[in-house]
Design an enzyme around this catalytic site. Structure first.
Site, mmCIF file in Angstrom:
data_model
loop_
_atom_site.group_PDB
_atom_site.id
_atom_site.type_symbol
_atom_site.label_atom_id
_atom_site.label_comp_id
_atom_site.label_asym_id
_atom_site.label_seq_id
_atom_site.Cartn_x
_atom_site.Cartn_y
_atom_site.Cartn_z
ATOM 1 N N GLU A 100 -11.277 -3.133 -2.859
ATOM 2 C CA GLU A 100 -10.168 -2.673 -3.583
ATOM 3 C C GLU A 100 -10.042 -2.562 -4.646
ATOM 4 O OE1 GLU A 100 -6.563 -2.903 -0.242
ATOM 5 O OE2 GLU A 100 -8.518 -4.694 0.719
ATOM 6 N N HIS B 153 0.610 -1.014 0.037
ATOM 7 C CA HIS B 153 0.085 0.158 0.478
ATOM 8 C C HIS B 153 1.091 1.241 -0.760
ATOM 9 C CE1 HIS B 153 -3.238 -2.711 0.186
ATOM 10 N NE2 HIS B 153 -3.704 -2.286 2.016
ATOM 11 N N GLN C 112 -9.494 -6.791 -5.138
ATOM 12 C CA GLN C 112 -9.393 -7.322 -3.614
ATOM 13 C C GLN C 112 -10.231 -7.054 -2.482
ATOM 14 O OE1 GLN C 112 -5.418 -8.133 -3.706
ATOM 15 N NE2 GLN C 112 -5.747 -9.027 -1.285
ATOM 16 N N TYR D 244 -13.704 -0.041 4.193
ATOM 17 C CA TYR D 244 -13.973 -1.519 5.666
ATOM 18 C C TYR D 244 -15.804 -0.932 5.490
ATOM 19 C CZ TYR D 244 -9.368 -2.212 6.654
ATOM 20 O OH TYR D 244 -7.857 -2.629 7.085
ATOM 21 N N HIS E 159 -9.649 2.165 0.590
ATOM 22 C CA HIS E 159 -9.371 1.310 2.059
ATOM 23 C C HIS E 159 -10.322 1.334 2.454
ATOM 24 C CE1 HIS E 159 -7.914 -2.645 3.686
ATOM 25 N NE2 HIS E 159 -7.132 -2.048 2.623
HETATM 26 C C1 BGC Z 1 -4.210 -6.321 2.104
HETATM 27 C C2 BGC Z 1 -4.512 -6.979 3.847
HETATM 28 C C3 BGC Z 1 -3.802 -5.823 4.107
HETATM 29 C C4 BGC Z 1 -5.075 -4.839 4.563
HETATM 30 C C5 BGC Z 1 -4.981 -4.516 5.215
HETATM 31 C C6 BGC Z 1 -5.683 -4.955 2.496
HETATM 32 O O1 BGC Z 1 -5.694 -4.941 1.368
HETATM 33 O O2 BGC Z 1 -4.846 -7.613 1.138
HETATM 34 O O3 BGC Z 1 -3.668 -8.615 3.408
HETATM 35 O O4 BGC Z 1 -4.041 -6.867 5.744
HETATM 36 O O5 BGC Z 1 -5.350 -4.676 3.496
HETATM 37 O O6 BGC Z 1 -3.542 -3.821 5.576
#
Ligand code: BGC
Length: 389
Positions: free
Chosen positions: A354, A143, A326, A219, A217
């Site tokens: 993602e 990231h 993802q 959630y 990102h």
């Molecule tokens: C990744 C995970 C990671 C998460 C938070 C995701 O995009 O694939 O492996 O733990 O982000 O960092």
């Protein structure tokens, strides 16, 4: 007779004048109402240790949706949307204050850059020259590195139209920042619309050949209750294939069929129904933490996935121009981070979708390219659209 005629003429003229004034007034009212439908408000959110001022922008529409975005990391700190009874609640994990985000955050709601997901051992080559990126996830780069786009303060400007409120964030990443070549001029525009959709438009230009793969990102927990897990929430993904990973979550290079595996989300399936299955890939990811190879890659901005919470009735549809997504089922949340509503975020209390190019693309020649040349413009669009059923 002449007098009556003249009287009638004057009467109809007066009628026309009154009618046209009334129509104008109606139109004026309509336009003001449209303008009042969407709004954007700015408030101070905090200060970074080096004195950088961080603002929070609140985008609101008249359909019950509110989105909060801060200039630190371009983080979406809250998305409030109605349930099937019309009650608006927050559906994204995050924190109430800046300190928490700066202290420790698993990228809650943040812009991810320059590279969404992992690059093996933090190394890649361009035109025969090897680059070494910051290594921040075991032996890999994740990231964007130690100080990625999620940890910088973006410059903001606002725009509102009749049916939308937009926040434009700009960040200039310097040549060799976190090891990446080229100065990257990056713009992310969030646009809230009346139909309860949030567009994210990512754009970038570079002054040297480089690589780029931006995403968000967030959630999600569509229940609006962060003490619940997302295991009963139902997901569908328009993908026939996915990318198996090694022990460090780097794609092996194989592009595998989802058919007859727990990775088949072509029909709506609850996230939890197969997550504990005896499957080598699920074990490697500690649950779902893989990139799905999306169908319709030549179709531009299209629907690629839908999540649904049967209890609240909330539906999230994801549209993107990207070839992959993802899907991460919040496996590393472990009950230590404090939740906005009180309590803590436990394992699998949120899921991420993602949208992006595939992880480790710079080292995998069969994957779609993530290279950006100086004469090109990077452009990627993703939409989160909410409704109920
Ligand atoms: C990744 C995970 C990671 C998460 C938070 C995701 O995009 O694939 O492996 O733990 O982000 O960092």
């Amino acid at each position: 007779m002449k007098f009556i005629k003249q009287f009638l003429y004057s009467l109809s003229f007066l009628g026309i004048v009154i009618l046209s004034v009334m129509c104008k007034d109606e139109k004026k009212k309509e336009v003001t109402q449209k303008i009042e439908k969407v709004s954007i408000e700015k408030n101070e959110f905090g200060t970074t240790p080096d004195g950088g001022k961080v603002d929070r922008y609140t985008l609101k529409n008249s359909s019950g949706m509110t989105v909060d975005i801060i200039t630190y990391g371009g983080i979406i700190t809250s998305i409030k949307v109605p349930n099937k009874e019309g009650v608006s609640e927050d559906v994204v994990l995050g924190y109430n204050n800046l300190d928490r985000y700066m202290e420790s955050s698993p990228y809650f709601g943040a812009i991810i850059g320059r590279y969404g997901n992992r690059i093996a051992k933090g190394k890649f080559s361009l035109d025969g020259k090897e680059y070494s990126l910051a290594v921040n996830n075991g032996e890999n780069h994740l990231h964007g590195g130690i100080k990625g786009f999620d940890k910088v303060v973006w410059k903001a400007s606002e725009e509102t139209g009749e049916y939308y409120a937009a926040l434009k964030l700009v960040y200039l990443s310097k040549d060799m920042e976190e090891g990446y070549p080229g100065g990257l001029n990056t713009t992310v525009t969030y646009t809230l619309k009346e139909d309860n959709s949030l567009d994210m438009l990512y754009e970038a230009t570079t002054d040297k050949k480089t690589i780029v793969n931006l995403t968000n990102h967030s959630y999600f927990n569509l229940s609006g209750d962060f003490s619940k897990t997302v295991l009963d929430q139902v997901l569908s993904l328009n993908a026939d294939k996915y990318l198996p990973v090694d022990n460090t979550l780097i794609p092996t290079g194989e592009i595998a069929e989802v058919k007859n595996t727990p990775f088949d989300f072509r029909k709506p399936t609850s996230i939890g129904s197969r997550i504990e299955a005896d499957d080598d890939q699920l074990k490697k990811g500690g649950g779902y933490d893989h990139c799905w190879v999306l169908n319709g890659q030549d179709k531009g901005h299209r629907l690629i996935g839908t999540a649904y919470d049967p209890e609240s009735g909330r539906v999230l549809e994801v549209f993107t121009t990207e070839p992959g997504v993802q899907f991460y089922s919040g496996n590393f949340l472990d009950g230590t981070l404090p939740a906005k509503q009180g309590g803590t975020y436990k394992k699998r209390s949120g899921f991420c979708l993602e949208t992006q190019h595939y992880p480790d693309s710079p080292n995998q020649l069969d994957f779609p390219s993530v290279v950006l040349n100086p004469e090109e413009k990077y452009s990627s669009k993703t939409t989160y659209k909410f409704s109920t059923k």
